[in-house]
Design a protein around this motif. Structure first.
Motif, PDB file in Angstrom:
ATOM      1  N   TYR A   1      14.122 -10.994  18.128  1.00 16.65           N
ATOM      2  CA  TYR A   1      12.682 -10.737  18.068  1.00 16.65           C
ATOM      3  C   TYR A   1      12.422  -9.271  17.741  1.00 16.65           C
ATOM      4  N   THR A   2      13.118  -8.384  18.447  1.00 16.28           N
ATOM      5  CA  THR A   2      12.955  -6.947  18.210  1.00 16.28           C
ATOM      6  C   THR A   2      13.288  -6.585  16.772  1.00 16.28           C
ATOM      7  N   ASP A   3      14.373  -7.138  16.252  1.00 17.72           N
ATOM      8  CA  ASP A   3      14.755  -6.863  14.858  1.00 17.72           C
ATOM      9  C   ASP A   3      13.696  -7.356  13.882  1.00 17.72           C
ATOM     10  N   ARG A   4      13.149  -8.535  14.140  1.00 23.70           N
ATOM     11  CA  ARG A   4      12.122  -9.102  13.257  1.00 23.70           C
ATOM     12  C   ARG A   4      10.852  -8.249  13.286  1.00 23.70           C
ATOM     13  N   MET A   5      10.433  -7.841  14.486  1.00 26.95           N
ATOM     14  CA  MET A   5       9.245  -6.995  14.609  1.00 26.95           C
ATOM     15  C   MET A   5       9.477  -5.633  13.946  1.00 26.95           C
ATOM     16  N   SER A   6      10.655  -5.076  14.114  1.00 25.31           N
ATOM     17  CA  SER A   6      10.972  -3.786  13.494  1.00 25.31           C
ATOM     18  C   SER A   6      10.902  -3.879  11.983  1.00 25.31           C
ATOM     19  N   GLN A   7      11.391  -4.973  11.416  1.00 30.32           N
ATOM     20  CA  GLN A   7      11.323  -5.157   9.964  1.00 30.32           C
ATOM     21  C   GLN A   7       9.878  -5.342   9.509  1.00 30.32           C
ATOM     22  N   GLN A   8       9.089  -6.095  10.277  1.00 33.94           N
ATOM     23  CA  GLN A   8       7.671  -6.249   9.927  1.00 33.94           C
ATOM     24  C   GLN A   8       6.963  -4.903   9.935  1.00 33.94           C
ATOM     25  N   LYS A   9       7.268  -4.075  10.931  1.00 23.78           N
ATOM     26  CA  LYS A   9       6.648  -2.753  10.993  1.00 23.78           C
ATOM     27  C   LYS A   9       7.081  -1.891   9.809  1.00 23.78           C
ATOM     28  N   LYS A  10       8.325  -1.979   9.438  1.00 22.47           N
ATOM     29  CA  LYS A  10       8.821  -1.212   8.283  1.00 22.47           C
ATOM     30  C   LYS A  10       8.081  -1.628   7.015  1.00 22.47           C
ATOM     31  N   ASP A  11       7.915  -2.930   6.821  1.00 26.47           N
ATOM     32  CA  ASP A  11       7.188  -3.433   5.645  1.00 26.47           C
ATOM     33  C   ASP A  11       5.720  -2.999   5.681  1.00 26.47           C
ATOM     34  N   LEU A  12       5.088  -3.069   6.865  1.00 30.56           N
ATOM     35  CA  LEU A  12       3.695  -2.644   6.999  1.00 30.56           C
ATOM     36  C   LEU A  12       3.531  -1.148   6.726  1.00 30.56           C
ATOM     37  N   ARG A  13       4.518  -0.351   7.143  1.00 32.08           N
ATOM     38  CA  ARG A  13       4.445   1.093   6.869  1.00 32.08           C
ATOM     39  C   ARG A  13       4.399   1.362   5.373  1.00 32.08           C
ATOM     40  N   ALA A  14       5.256   0.683   4.627  1.00 31.89           N
ATOM     41  CA  ALA A  14       5.276   0.871   3.169  1.00 31.89           C
ATOM     42  C   ALA A  14       3.932   0.467   2.570  1.00 31.89           C
ATOM     43  N   HIS A  15       3.385  -0.651   3.027  1.00 33.54           N
ATOM     44  CA  HIS A  15       2.086  -1.126   2.540  1.00 33.54           C
ATOM     45  C   HIS A  15       0.979  -0.132   2.907  1.00 33.54           C
ATOM     46  N   ALA A  16       0.961   0.348   4.148  1.00 32.19           N
ATOM     47  CA  ALA A  16      -0.077   1.268   4.604  1.00 32.19           C
ATOM     48  C   ALA A  16       0.001   2.596   3.860  1.00 32.19           C
ATOM     49  N   ARG A  17       1.201   3.096   3.632  1.00 31.00           N
ATOM     50  CA  ARG A  17       1.336   4.360   2.889  1.00 31.00           C
ATOM     51  C   ARG A  17       0.777   4.218   1.481  1.00 31.00           C
ATOM     52  N   GLN A  18       1.064   3.095   0.837  1.00 28.60           N
ATOM     53  CA  GLN A  18       0.548   2.858  -0.511  1.00 28.60           C
ATOM     54  C   GLN A  18      -0.980   2.767  -0.501  1.00 28.60           C
ATOM     55  N   LEU A  19      -1.524   2.019   0.443  1.00 26.12           N
ATOM     56  CA  LEU A  19      -2.967   1.857   0.526  1.00 26.12           C
ATOM     57  C   LEU A  19      -3.655   3.189   0.820  1.00 26.12           C
ATOM     58  N   ARG A  20      -3.069   4.003   1.692  1.00 27.21           N
ATOM     59  CA  ARG A  20      -3.659   5.307   2.013  1.00 27.21           C
ATOM     60  C   ARG A  20      -3.791   6.185   0.775  1.00 27.21           C
ATOM     61  N   GLN A  21      -2.858   6.088  -0.131  1.00 28.56           N
ATOM     62  CA  GLN A  21      -2.922   6.889  -1.360  1.00 28.56           C
ATOM     63  C   GLN A  21      -4.076   6.454  -2.251  1.00 28.56           C
ATOM     64  N   GLU A  22      -4.485   5.208  -2.131  1.00 35.88           N
ATOM     65  CA  GLU A  22      -5.554   4.673  -2.974  1.00 35.88           C
ATOM     66  C   GLU A  22      -6.947   4.875  -2.369  1.00 35.88           C
ATOM     67  N   LEU A  23      -7.014   5.181  -1.084  1.00 39.35           N
ATOM     68  CA  LEU A  23      -8.302   5.301  -0.402  1.00 39.35           C
ATOM     69  C   LEU A  23      -8.919   6.680  -0.616  1.00 39.35           C
ATOM     70  N   PRO A  24     -10.243   6.741  -0.656  1.00 41.68           N
ATOM     71  CA  PRO A  24     -10.900   8.043  -0.744  1.00 41.68           C
ATOM     72  C   PRO A  24     -10.795   8.750   0.613  1.00 41.68           C
ATOM     73  N   GLU A  25     -10.968  10.072   0.593  1.00 36.04           N
ATOM     74  CA  GLU A  25     -11.034  10.794   1.857  1.00 36.04           C
ATOM     75  C   GLU A  25     -12.235  10.272   2.628  1.00 36.04           C
ATOM     76  N   PHE A  26     -12.152  10.327   3.943  1.00 35.02           N
ATOM     77  CA  PHE A  26     -13.277   9.844   4.743  1.00 35.02           C
ATOM     78  C   PHE A  26     -13.412  10.703   5.980  1.00 35.02           C
ATOM     79  N   GLU A  27     -14.559  10.630   6.567  1.00 35.13           N
ATOM     80  CA  GLU A  27     -14.853  11.349   7.807  1.00 35.13           C
ATOM     81  C   GLU A  27     -15.066  10.312   8.903  1.00 35.13           C
ATOM     82  N   PRO A  28     -14.274  10.368   9.980  1.00 37.05           N
ATOM     83  CA  PRO A  28     -14.545   9.452  11.093  1.00 37.05           C
ATOM     84  C   PRO A  28     -15.978   9.631  11.597  1.00 37.05           C
ATOM     85  N   ALA A  29     -16.542   8.591  12.170  1.00 33.59           N
ATOM     86  CA  ALA A  29     -17.920   8.611  12.689  1.00 33.59           C
ATOM     87  C   ALA A  29     -17.932   9.322  14.037  1.00 33.59           C
TER      88      ALA A  29
END
Length: 192
Positions: free
Chosen positions: A5-33
């Motif tokens: 289970y731990t290995d599977r979750m760790s791999q999911q997190k690794k895949d999500l990190r790659a996806h999130a890093r890519q998406l962050r590059q495409e997003l405009p700068e923003f100001e939290p509310a």
């Protein structure tokens, strides 16, 4: 937890990190509310610090909290490999240096603050979910720090709403946020 289970979750997190890093590059700068965070900052005693981070490229800058809180600020210093983050005062006179990974941090001679002097934490992350799940960079430094804070300290993840995921896989050592602040909303994650 079973190792499979731990290995599977760790791999999911690794895949999500790659996806999130890519998406962050495409997003405009923003100001939290920031104004939505005011009820949390108004509950703080005047002598406690707000722990912020020094934003690196593509991270939301937590400096905007200064507009809604008179409290002092603190930042972390990343130690030599294998040690825990330390917490230091942060004001206009704090001397900074560049860590080998490229981010800024207080110089080694900056005095440390006790963890019980922290009243609110603005937490960096690649992505979050509405239950308080946080996708960090994978080194575990922040989770180890957050586990050492006194109980009840609000932990607020800052994130663009497009990086508010349905679910972030959580392992035993992961610390959930109490709140997530986007450019549109303050989400109370407690009890979800």
């Amino acid at each position: 937890m079973p190792q499979e289970y731990t290995d599977r979750m760790s791999q999911q997190k690794k895949d999500l990190r790659a996806h999130a890093r890519q998406l962050r590059q495409e997003l405009p700068e923003f100001e939290p509310a920031w104004q939505l965070l005011r009820p949390l900052t108004e509950q703080l005693r005047a002598d406690v610090s707000i722990l912020v981070y020094l934003a690196s490229a593509l991270e939301p800058d937590p400096a905007g909290v200064r507009a809604i809180s008179p409290n002092p600020f603190a930042v972390t210093r990343t130690p030599e490999k294998g040690r825990q983050l330390t917490v230091h005062p942060f004001d206009g006179g704090t001397r900074l240096e560049q860590h080998p990974f490229g981010f800024l941090q207080p110089v080694a001679s900056t005095p440390e603050l006790p963890l019980d002097s922290i009243g609110l934490v603005l937490v960096p992350g690649l992505a979050f979910d509405a239950k308080g799940g946080r996708l960090g960079h994978g080194a575990g430094y922040y989770d180890r720090l957050l586990n050492r804070l006194p109980a009840g300290v609000p932990l607020v993840g800052l994130v663009h709403s497009r990086l508010l995921l349905d679910t972030v896989p959580m392992l035993e050592h992961d610390v959930p946020m109490t709140h997530v602040l986007t450019e549109r909303a303050l989400i109370d994650c407690r009890g979800r």
